[in-house]
Scaffold this motif. Structure first.
Motif, PDB file in Angstrom:
ATOM      1  N   ASP A 181       0.837  -1.212   0.000  1.00 39.24           N
ATOM      2  CA  ASP A 181       0.000   0.000   0.000  1.00 39.24           C
ATOM      3  C   ASP A 181       0.871   1.261   0.000  1.00 39.24           C
ATOM      4  N   PHE A 182       1.924   1.263   0.801  1.00 37.08           N
ATOM      5  CA  PHE A 182       2.820   2.415   0.856  1.00 37.08           C
ATOM      6  C   PHE A 182       3.480   2.640  -0.503  1.00 37.08           C
ATOM      7  N   GLU A 183       3.906   1.567  -1.138  1.00 29.84           N
ATOM      8  CA  GLU A 183       4.518   1.679  -2.464  1.00 29.84           C
ATOM      9  C   GLU A 183       3.536   2.274  -3.462  1.00 29.84           C
ATOM     10  N   ALA A 184       2.281   1.837  -3.399  1.00 27.48           N
ATOM     11  CA  ALA A 184       1.262   2.367  -4.314  1.00 27.48           C
ATOM     12  C   ALA A 184       1.008   3.848  -4.054  1.00 27.48           C
ATOM     13  N   GLU A 185       0.975   4.245  -2.792  1.00 28.47           N
ATOM     14  CA  GLU A 185       0.775   5.661  -2.462  1.00 28.47           C
ATOM     15  C   GLU A 185       1.932   6.516  -2.968  1.00 28.47           C
ATOM     16  N   MET A 186       3.146   6.013  -2.789  1.00 27.79           N
ATOM     17  CA  MET A 186       4.312   6.756  -3.260  1.00 27.79           C
ATOM     18  C   MET A 186       4.305   6.883  -4.776  1.00 27.79           C
ATOM     19  N   GLN A 187       3.809   5.871  -5.457  1.00 29.49           N
ATOM     20  CA  GLN A 187       3.757   5.925  -6.916  1.00 29.49           C
ATOM     21  C   GLN A 187       2.693   6.913  -7.396  1.00 29.49           C
ATOM     22  N   GLU A 188       1.617   7.073  -6.623  1.00 24.83           N
ATOM     23  CA  GLU A 188       0.615   8.084  -6.967  1.00 24.83           C
ATOM     24  C   GLU A 188       1.205   9.481  -6.779  1.00 24.83           C
ATOM     25  N   ILE A 189       1.965   9.665  -5.706  1.00 26.86           N
ATOM     26  CA  ILE A 189       2.638  10.951  -5.490  1.00 26.86           C
ATOM     27  C   ILE A 189       3.639  11.209  -6.614  1.00 26.86           C
ATOM     28  N   LYS A 238       6.940   5.612   6.555  1.00 27.51           N
ATOM     29  CA  LYS A 238       6.800   7.057   6.346  1.00 27.51           C
ATOM     30  C   LYS A 238       7.997   7.809   6.932  1.00 27.51           C
ATOM     31  N   LYS A 294       3.588   0.818   8.498  1.00 31.66           N
ATOM     32  CA  LYS A 294       3.286   2.022   7.717  1.00 31.66           C
ATOM     33  C   LYS A 294       3.941   3.260   8.336  1.00 31.66           C
TER      34      LYS A 294
END
Length: 502
Positions: free
Chosen positions: A95-103, A299, A295
């Motif tokens: 999930d963290f990887e996906a969030e970073m990729q959206e950023i 961060k 998580k």
């Protein structure tokens, strides 16, 4: 490190050595997947390493610094729940990887706009310089502006790749250098990795896992690819047959190069038919607490600029823990002597103390948010790594290097299970075993030594009835005691004995 002999089957896993935050999550996953607990715990360890490897390193007492990356290898038959366990425990990482990729996508939009503006200005400076040269005008001012403009050229944001599935060693180095320096190679079917191009670069893979500066020259490229501080965790799982094929093909390469010594192995024993398939809904808070901690620490590994932090903190030992750690290293050194515990796994012994230091540091950060290793956490780490040392010894120590009782136990165990099927009962009378055992084990003393090996590992029950006159064996001591089955076993043995006398 405990001074014990190698077992034929796995030691009982020291689950209580894990702090409650981790232990509760492990049991929550086990209730939902019914996978072997040692496998789940080993994967949990790797997830913790992924979480903290970008934050800190551990300072060995009077020794070097070590990254907090680990390598784990689970050897598990198909159907053991490899994929579900990985998916459940690594969910916050994914999930963290996906969030970073959206950023990253948002950053790329800003970058493209900035780059476009920069290129337009750069073109105008180039035109101004050409005009000045053509007209013979002063070019110093224009050149100074061009130099200053080059210094503010927008930099393309790195693409956050935290997980690699089946990379070549070249792609892995390139990704750590150009994308994200903290990552993991994760595969629940690792046969493709160990038989692919990544396996051809084991020496380089060792450097990446050690956190050492890596420089790789590429054909056709003017400059080498440099990874100044790689942080790489390897999470591999595969079936026993695939590992055997790998060793048949490559011999002892992985062990000689040191990859296996850097790897924590688990090969849990699975008893088919023993899983409880009834629906279970464990309290979700236990796994949620584990996920929340993963998580939060991930961060922390990213700075305010959205990039991985470059300055990592040192995890140090308190004085008492440092003294205990030095004693541990001395025990390991003593175990390298001929006949010692580590005599036939010297490669693992060279890394064992570092494994302990890494795990203790990982747990201090993950559980206590502390960067000082205390003795209680050091003992926890020692207990867990001792189990992995036993696994390494059990799997990779050559049979002819084992003491005679352990060789005999290796012979006896499969024979007992075969003999049990003929008796159709989990309970066997020891005298019955003595009478029918393989010829080499029909000596009472030798048989009892082999039985004691299995008993010590919790894989066999040896009990006494009738004031010591009757000894019986339980081939499934983890199951509830069954008086009815024992009575049948005794009556069957007595009947056979009377028939023999007649």
């Amino acid at each position: 490190m405990k001074n014990c002999q190698p077992s034929i089957l796995p030691l009982i896993y020291p689950e209580n050595s894990w702090p409650p935050l981790v232990n509760n999550a492990i049991h929550s996953v086990q209730l939902q997947t019914q996978s072997p607990l040692p496998y789940i715990a080993t994967i949990a360890m790797s997830v913790i390493a992924e979480t903290v490897q970008g934050l800190a390193y551990v300072q060995i007492p009077s020794g070097p610094i070590c990254s907090l990356s680990v390598s784990v290898l689970a050897i598990l038959d198909s159907g053991g729940g490899k994929s579900p366990v990985l998916k459940m425990l690594r969910k916050p990482v994914v999930d963290f990887e996906a969030e970073m990729q959206e950023i990253y996508k948002e950053k790329m939009q800003v970058y493209r706009t900035s780059e476009k503006i920069w290129k337009i200005t750069d073109d105008e400076y180039a035109k101004a310089l050409r005009r000045a040269i053509t007209k013979g005008e002063d070019v110093v001012t224009v050149e100074e502006r061009i130099v200053a403009h080059q210094k503010v050229k927008p930099e393309k944001p790195p693409y956050p790749v935290l997980t690699y599935a089946n990379p070549t060693i070249e792609a892995l180095v390139h990704g750590l250098a150009k994308n994200w320096p903290n990552a993991a190679v994760v595969s629940d079917e690792a046969s493709g990795l160990i038989n692919g191009r990544l396996a051809q670069g084991l020496a380089l893979l060792n450097q990446l896992m050690d956190g050492a500066r890596v420089s790789v020259e590429r054909k056709g490229e003017p400059d080498p690819i440099i990874v100044p501080e790689p942080r790489l965790t390897c999470v591999l799982a595969l079936q026993p047959g695939q590992l055997e094929k790998y060793f048949n093909r490559t011999g002892e390469d992985a062990r000689d190069i040191g990859f296996l010594a850097r790897t924590l192995i688990c090969k849990p024993f699975v008893m088919p038919g023993s899983r409880n398939v009834s629906p279970v809904e464990p309290d979700p808070q236990f796994l949620d607490h584990f996920h929340d901690r993963v998580k939060a620490l991930l961060k922390q590994s990213v700075g305010q600029d959205g990039l991985p932090i470059t300055k990592k903190r040192a995890v140090v030992f308190c004085p008492e823990a440092a003294e205990a750690y030095v004693n541990l290293r001395q025990q390991i050194e003593t175990g390298l002597m001929v006949g010692g515990y580590f005599a036939n796994i010297k490669d693992f012994a060279e890394k064992a103390a570092r494994h302990v230091a890494k795990l203790a540091a990982m747990l201090e950060i993950f559980v206590n948010d502390s960067y000082v290793i205390r003795t209680d956490m050091l003992w926890c780490a020692m207990s867990l790594i001792n189990w992995h040392a036993e696994e390494f010894k059990r799997i990779f120590a050559k049979p002819d290097e084992l003491a005679q009782p352990f060789q005999d136990a290796n012979t006896l165990l499969p024979w007992l299970h075969h003999f049990m099927r003929g008796r159709t009962n989990r309970y066997l009378m020891k005298n019955d075993v003595l009478k029918h055992a393989p010829s080499s084990l029909r000596s009472k003393a030798r048989l009892e030594s082999a039985l004691q090996v299995l008993v010590n590992q919790g894989q066999l029950g040896w009990n006494v009835l009738l004031q010591g006159k009757m000894h019986f064996l339980d081939l499934f001591p983890a199951l509830p005691f069954d008086m009815y089955a024992l009575q049948i076993a005794i009556e069957h043995y007595r009947f056979k004995k009377k028939s023999f006398v007649r």
